[in-house]
Design a protein around this motif. Structure first.
Motif, mmCIF file in Angstrom:
data_model
loop_
_atom_site.group_PDB
_atom_site.id
_atom_site.type_symbol
_atom_site.label_atom_id
_atom_site.label_comp_id
_atom_site.label_asym_id
_atom_site.label_seq_id
_atom_site.Cartn_x
_atom_site.Cartn_y
_atom_site.Cartn_z
ATOM 1 N N GLY A 257 -39.504 -57.373 -61.413
ATOM 2 C CA GLY A 257 -40.487 -57.914 -62.200
ATOM 3 C C GLY A 257 -41.047 -56.786 -63.032
ATOM 4 O O GLY A 257 -42.037 -57.164 -63.828
ATOM 5 N N PRO B 162 -35.334 -46.960 -56.957
ATOM 6 C CA PRO B 162 -36.380 -46.264 -57.460
ATOM 7 C C PRO B 162 -36.998 -45.096 -56.536
ATOM 8 O O PRO B 162 -37.507 -44.128 -56.875
ATOM 9 C CB PRO B 162 -37.387 -47.254 -57.432
ATOM 10 C CG PRO B 162 -36.693 -48.562 -57.562
ATOM 11 C CD PRO B 162 -35.487 -48.398 -56.921
ATOM 12 N N ALA B 163 -36.684 -45.469 -55.210
ATOM 13 C CA ALA B 163 -37.450 -44.365 -54.127
ATOM 14 C C ALA B 163 -36.479 -43.177 -54.277
ATOM 15 O O ALA B 163 -36.754 -42.092 -54.322
ATOM 16 C CB ALA B 163 -37.499 -44.894 -52.779
ATOM 17 N N ASN C 263 -25.048 -53.807 -44.449
ATOM 18 C CA ASN C 263 -26.064 -53.001 -43.625
ATOM 19 C C ASN C 263 -26.361 -53.403 -42.213
ATOM 20 O O ASN C 263 -27.366 -53.383 -41.402
ATOM 21 C CB ASN C 263 -27.270 -52.845 -44.251
ATOM 22 C CG ASN C 263 -27.499 -51.730 -45.347
ATOM 23 O OD1 ASN C 263 -27.052 -50.533 -44.870
ATOM 24 N ND2 ASN C 263 -27.553 -52.116 -46.386
ATOM 25 N N THR D 143 -43.911 -51.163 -55.683
ATOM 26 C CA THR D 143 -42.621 -50.224 -55.871
ATOM 27 C C THR D 143 -43.383 -48.784 -56.392
ATOM 28 O O THR D 143 -42.881 -47.704 -56.243
ATOM 29 C CB THR D 143 -41.716 -50.934 -56.744
ATOM 30 O OG1 THR D 143 -41.350 -51.842 -56.067
ATOM 31 C CG2 THR D 143 -40.726 -50.078 -56.926
ATOM 32 N N SER E 52 -29.775 -44.819 -54.575
ATOM 33 C CA SER E 52 -30.138 -44.634 -55.977
ATOM 34 C C SER E 52 -31.180 -45.425 -56.518
ATOM 35 O O SER E 52 -31.134 -45.575 -57.753
ATOM 36 C CB SER E 52 -28.907 -44.403 -56.823
ATOM 37 O OG SER E 52 -28.220 -45.946 -56.757
ATOM 38 N N VAL F 177 -23.584 -45.571 -45.928
ATOM 39 C CA VAL F 177 -24.028 -44.955 -44.745
ATOM 40 C C VAL F 177 -23.916 -45.934 -43.716
ATOM 41 O O VAL F 177 -24.562 -47.026 -43.826
ATOM 42 C CB VAL F 177 -25.470 -44.267 -45.154
ATOM 43 C CG1 VAL F 177 -25.752 -43.825 -43.718
ATOM 44 C CG2 VAL F 177 -24.926 -43.099 -45.906
ATOM 45 N N LEU G 153 -32.530 -52.861 -56.088
ATOM 46 C CA LEU G 153 -33.302 -54.027 -56.660
ATOM 47 C C LEU G 153 -33.836 -53.915 -57.854
ATOM 48 O O LEU G 153 -34.466 -54.894 -58.482
ATOM 49 C CB LEU G 153 -34.236 -54.464 -55.431
ATOM 50 C CG LEU G 153 -33.769 -54.830 -54.117
ATOM 51 C CD1 LEU G 153 -34.950 -55.250 -53.128
ATOM 52 C CD2 LEU G 153 -32.891 -56.183 -54.302
ATOM 53 N N LEU H 119 -26.779 -53.287 -52.555
ATOM 54 C CA LEU H 119 -25.863 -52.193 -52.389
ATOM 55 C C LEU H 119 -25.572 -51.637 -54.067
ATOM 56 O O LEU H 119 -24.830 -50.709 -53.887
ATOM 57 C CB LEU H 119 -24.564 -52.619 -51.600
ATOM 58 C CG LEU H 119 -24.726 -53.218 -50.264
ATOM 59 C CD1 LEU H 119 -23.433 -53.611 -49.901
ATOM 60 C CD2 LEU H 119 -25.317 -52.109 -49.419
ATOM 61 N N ALA H 120 -26.403 -51.909 -54.893
ATOM 62 C CA ALA H 120 -25.954 -51.628 -56.222
ATOM 63 C C ALA H 120 -26.617 -50.286 -56.526
ATOM 64 O O ALA H 120 -27.462 -50.066 -56.009
ATOM 65 C CB ALA H 120 -26.250 -52.632 -57.179
ATOM 66 N N ALA I 51 -43.656 -55.153 -62.342
ATOM 67 C CA ALA I 51 -44.976 -55.178 -62.234
ATOM 68 C C ALA I 51 -45.368 -53.702 -61.347
ATOM 69 O O ALA I 51 -44.977 -53.616 -60.349
ATOM 70 C CB ALA I 51 -45.604 -56.388 -61.432
#
Ligand SMILES: Cc1cc2nc3c(=O)[nH]c(=O)nc-3n(C[C@H](O)[C@H](O)[C@H](O)COP(=O)(O)OP(=O)(O)OC[C@H]3O[C@@H](n4cnc5c(N)ncnc54)[C@H](O)[C@@H]3O)c2cc1C
Lengths: 397, 495
Positions: free
Chosen positions: B117, B12-13, B94, B478, B10, B236, B112, B107-108, B119
């Motif tokens: 930051g 950004p990707a 992992n 990102t 869950s 997973v 990340l 794992l949150a 940017a």
């Protein structure tokens, strides 16, 4: 209720044994000349070595005896005779187990009188249920006895002359001794049982650890010949306020021989911790960490730390003991700090900065004043640059 | 269970991949490893207010004081309670081991992005060299993502950075050195339940107003979409194919099936899952070699610390280092950092270092500088029980960073900020947090994926995070990961 009779129940080890026995649910009778030092909760009977088993000791049938009383003042034979009398009384009264507290130095040809006397006494215990506990170098608990002396000595000077610092001693924490004696009192035994660390440590190392953990100081141990040490003993007795070191102790140390006791400990199920670990349970060690925190925080802050900040320092150090701080001014000696001290200094710096007093110290004065003070600090650091460079070299080498 | 698409992660990707699918009416099940429990709350107020506050230590080190030991001088953020919680358990969870590589992963829920930051860079044609598609293909996805997360350009600077920027406006650009206000995923005004940035300068500890984007913020909106379901605590441990359909196995033993599985666990975790599934022995891992450096604006030394500030990047720069190579980085202010992070590096006694740090803090400009991923030499190696990340700093990377530092030094000196001698620090591989490129789109070697990140050998499994990027320019990546995830999801939504 199990009945335990402890002679010398007010002494350094005796008091500790009595307290532990009470906590474990024994009914305890302490035999000693005066009530002094006998923990509350134990019955006290006035008794002196040589008197046999007193009539008012209570129910002795099936009881256990831990015999710690030792008379340092009288002629050596008095200890043997006194123990003989006590033992005879115990046997007559039907005492179940008799634990005689002997010493690692017990040997027929021991260098010190103490060791020879203890050995002599061990020989008269020859029945089942009669056992001698040969105790190693006891540390911890009240700052008394040999331990008290070593505490004082290691905190006094950066350099300590000592006979034979490479000789291995086998330290044991006073609570471990007490526990060992109580297990013997419960199970009995025969012959002798060693109560000491299975692995020896060099006596010099022991002293260094003590200096660090209790005084937060480094210690250099300077080897001296035994003959010279004996002379120093005599001199020390004449210097006021200087702790007196008597010849017996010196000879006791000089004559220590390795004692194989790993199997004994295993049989008793007794864990003997390394000295660092044992010392960290002591008030002295907590006090040393407090002193360290106060010293390091004051150094980085330039002002006394408040209690909250100090408490935080102690918490952050966690289980780690005190670190050896240099004897000289930190401002000069900081450059020589090893990784552990450097880590503590970083800790002090981080905590100090994140505290109200830290903020006050950093904000004090006008911009000009702050810059002026900073410049002065930089000049002093500049003057000491050669020291830093030398220290960097020294650390690398 | 589940006929729709499974998205693992869950961050950004993962969130970026979810939107186009849901909007096209495809059911999505999102799994993440989050073991539950709240992350440390972001402090309220301002950095200036926190400074002399009696509870500051708690904010900075955590109630357990665990953060006092510090973690890496390069990013003081990593030692903060929030970062420690976000990073906790990643390697063990992992099955990742390291050898000379700093593995940053999470794992949150939200991954990340809780500590990033912010940017946000849009790759230009040169940056996209090596990608199997060009600017035009990615443009709609960039626009969609930026619209969602809110990207703004910094307008108010901390005093030392402001002086550099003002000086830059007066001087013509020197050879190949470009400077511009940083673009960050930070809201200027309130929107979607997030507050606009008030320059409280507490960025390091977590943004209590939610001005700095993190992907967890999007969950409520996703949950309101029909067809979306979300499971926390679903770690997973295995990806595979069963009867021609992709499946994932969870740590509890449960098996989850879907039409497709989109992997968005973060480059390192995703790579490990795919390598273990296919038995790939060794893959190349890209990272951006990175260095940090400090500059001082002399006129501000000893000044008071400002009431307001902003601890993320304030100015972005790019510079050429010869051979057509472009390095890039950010300029930061230091007025929101604990002094202890840089006092420790000064070659003076600690009491003086602390006071010196305080005098310098309002005058410092901190820079980081990245080289393209081509300068890195890392690998992911399959082992009996997981994967190992092997990092190595190449001589070329070292030389390139030195060259970049030299040019930056010259450029900033011209703008009134002077490099502090000895402050240049080269970070260990991985510390850049830009791991990428293990399963490159368009790659034809082992681990290669197609335009949709589909892994050959694992039908129905797609890689939608940094692992799929075929190249790693010296830029913050990102936003591009998100745009690429969006692009892939659009393709899959109609497939
Ligand atoms: C200190 C720092 C600063 C940064 N600054 C910037 C910046 O300024 N600009 C920039 O562009 N990038 C920056 N980054 C990088 C950025 O944070 C990451 O690129 C981004 O978060 C990656 O997103 P992701 O979704 O691929 O992975 P992540 O954010 O890592 O999310 C991973 C998700 O996968 C889940 N997950 C992991 N393993 C499993 C598993 N086994 N099973 C189930 N779920 C799992 C996690 O729970 C999480 O939800 C920074 C990173 C750090 C650490």
């Amino acid at each position: 209720m199990r009945h335990l009779i402890v002679t010398g129940g007010g002494g350094y080890i005796g008091g500790r044994v009595v307290r532990r026995a009470l906590a474990q649910g024994w009914a305890v009778t302490a035999l000693s000349r005066s009530r002094r030092g006998v923990p509350v909760g134990a019955r006290h009977v006035v008794w002196g070595l040589g008197e046999g088993l007193p009539a008012d000791v209570g129910d002795a049938q099936g009881a256990a005896v831990i015999h710690l009383a030792h008379d340092w003042g009288v002629r050596a034979e008095a200890n043997a005779a006194g123990t003989q009398a006590l033992l005879a009384g115990c046997r007559a009264a039907g005492v179940g187990r008799f634990v005689f507290v002997s010493s690692q130095s017990a040997r027929a040809d021991a260098a010190n009188i103490y060791g020879r006397v203890k050995w002599g006494i061990e020989q008269i215990l020859d029945r089942d249920g009669e056992v001698s506990a040969r105790v190693g170098l006891v540390y911890g608990g009240p700052v008394q006895a040999m331990f008290g002396l070593l505490c004082k000595l290691t905190g006094m000077t950066p350099v300590l002359p000592m006979i034979d610092p490479w000789r291995k001693v086998q330290p044991i924490h006073i609570d471990e001794v007490a526990e060992g004696l109580l297990r013997l009192a419960e199970r009995g035994g025969r012959g002798w049982v060693g109560l000491a660390a299975a692995e020896g440590v060099a006596f010099g190392t022991f002293l260094k650890v003590l200096a660090r953990e209790f005084h937060g100081r480094g210690l250099m141990v300077l080897p001296v010949p035994v003959r010279f040490a004996l002379l120093a003993c005599d001199v020390s007795a004449r210097i006021p306020f200087f702790p007196t070191v008597d010849r017996e102790r010196v000879l006791g140390l000089a004559g220590t021989r390795a004692m194989a006791c790993g199997a004994h400990l295993a049989a008793l199920g007794l864990e003997v911790a390394p000295i660092e670990v044992g010392l960290r349970r002591e008030v002295g060690s907590r006090r040393a960490i407090l002193a360290e925190g106060r010293g390091l925080l004051r150094y980085v802050l330039g002002a006394a730390p408040g209690v909250d900040l100090l408490r935080r320092y102690v918490r952050a150090v966690g289980g780690g003991g005190a670190v050896a701080r240099p004897w000289g001014a930190l401002r000069v000696m900081e450059a020589f700090a090893g990784p552990v001290l450097a880590g503590r200094l970083d800790l002090a710096l981080a905590l100090a900065e994140a505290s109200p007093e830290g903020e006050r110290a950093l904000m004090a004065g006008s911009r000009f004043g702050r810059l002026a003070r900073l410049s002065l600090g930089l000049v002093v650091d500049g003057v000491m640059l050669p020291v830093r460079v030398a220290a960097a070299w020294w650390r690398r080498g | 269970m589940g006929e729709g698409v499974i998205i693992v992660g869950s961050g950004p990707a993962g969130v970026s991949a979810a939107w186009p699918l849901l909007q096209a009416g495809v059911a999505v099940t999102m799994l993440d490893a989050d073991p539950g429990g709240a992350l440390p709350a972001a402090p309220e107020g301002t950095m200036a207010g926190l400074r002399g506050n009696a509870s500051r230590w708690q904010v900075q080190f955590g109630a357990d004081l665990a953060g006092v030991a510090g973690r890496g001088a390069l990013s003081p953020k990593l030692g903060m309670p929030l970062a420690r919680a976000v990073l906790a358990g990643f390697e063990a969870g992992n099955r990742i081991g390291v050898d000379g590589f700093v593995s940053l992963g999470s794992l949150a829920a939200g991954g990340l992005s809780h500590i990033w930051g912010g940017a946000a860079a849009v790759y230009d044609a040169a940056d996209l060299a090596g990608f199997p598609f060009g600017e035009a293909v990615l443009a709609p996805s960039y626009a969609a993502v930026m619209g969602r997360i809110g990207v703004s350009q910094v307008s108010g600077f901390s005093p030392p950075v402001g002086r550099v920027w003002a000086a830059a406006g007066r001087r013509p650009a020197t050879d190949g050195f470009e400077l511009e206000p940083a673009r960050n995923a930070v809201l200027r005004a309130d929107r979607d339940g997030r507050g606009g940035c008030v320059q409280c300068n507490l960025c390091l500890f977590g943004c209590h107003r939610g001005s700095i984007y993190h992907s967890d913020q999007e969950l409520p909106a996703l949950l309101a979409m029909p067809g979306f379901s979300y499971r926390r605590g679903a770690r997973v441990v295995r990806v595979g194919v069963d009867a021609g359909r992709p499946v994932v196995a969870l740590s509890g033993g449960e098996v989850v099936r879907g039409q497709r599985v989109l992997l968005a666990c973060g480059t390192l975790a995703t790579t490990g899952l795919v390598m273990r599934a296919l038995g790939l022995a060794r893959l190349r891992l890209l990272s951006n070699p990175v260095a940090a450096m400090a500059f001082v604006v002399p006129g501000l030394v000893g000044a008071g610390l400002p009431e307001r500030g902003f601890s993320l990047g304030q100015l972005a720069f790019r510079l050429g280092i010869g051979g057509g190579v472009r390095a890039a980085g950010m300029l930061f202010a230091a007025d929101g950092l604990p002094l202890s992070t840089f006092a420790g590096q000064m070659p003076v006694s600690r009491p003086v270092a602390l006071r010196l740090a305080r005098a310098l803090a309002p005058a410092l400009v901190l820079a980081n500088c990245y080289l393209p991923g081509g300068f890195s030499d890392n690998a992911v190696v399959l082992e009996a029980d997981g994967v190992r990340l092997v990092g190595r700093t190449t001589a070329a990377a070292r030389a390139g960073l030195r060259e970049a530092a030299q040019r930056l030094r010259r450029a900033l000196a011209g703008l009134g900020a002077f490099a502090i001698p000895g402050s240049l620090t080269l970070a260990a591989p991985g510390a850049d947090a830009h791991a990428a490129g293990t399963l490159p789109m368009g790659g034809d070697g082992p681990g290669g994926t197609d335009l949709t990140g589909a892994v050959s050998g694992l039908p129905g499994v797609h890689v939608v995070d940094g692992a799929a990027l075929p190249a790693l320019p010296a830029r913050h990546y990102t936003l591009t990961i998100m745009a690429n995830a969006d692009r892939i999801a659009r393709l899959l939504a109609v497939a």
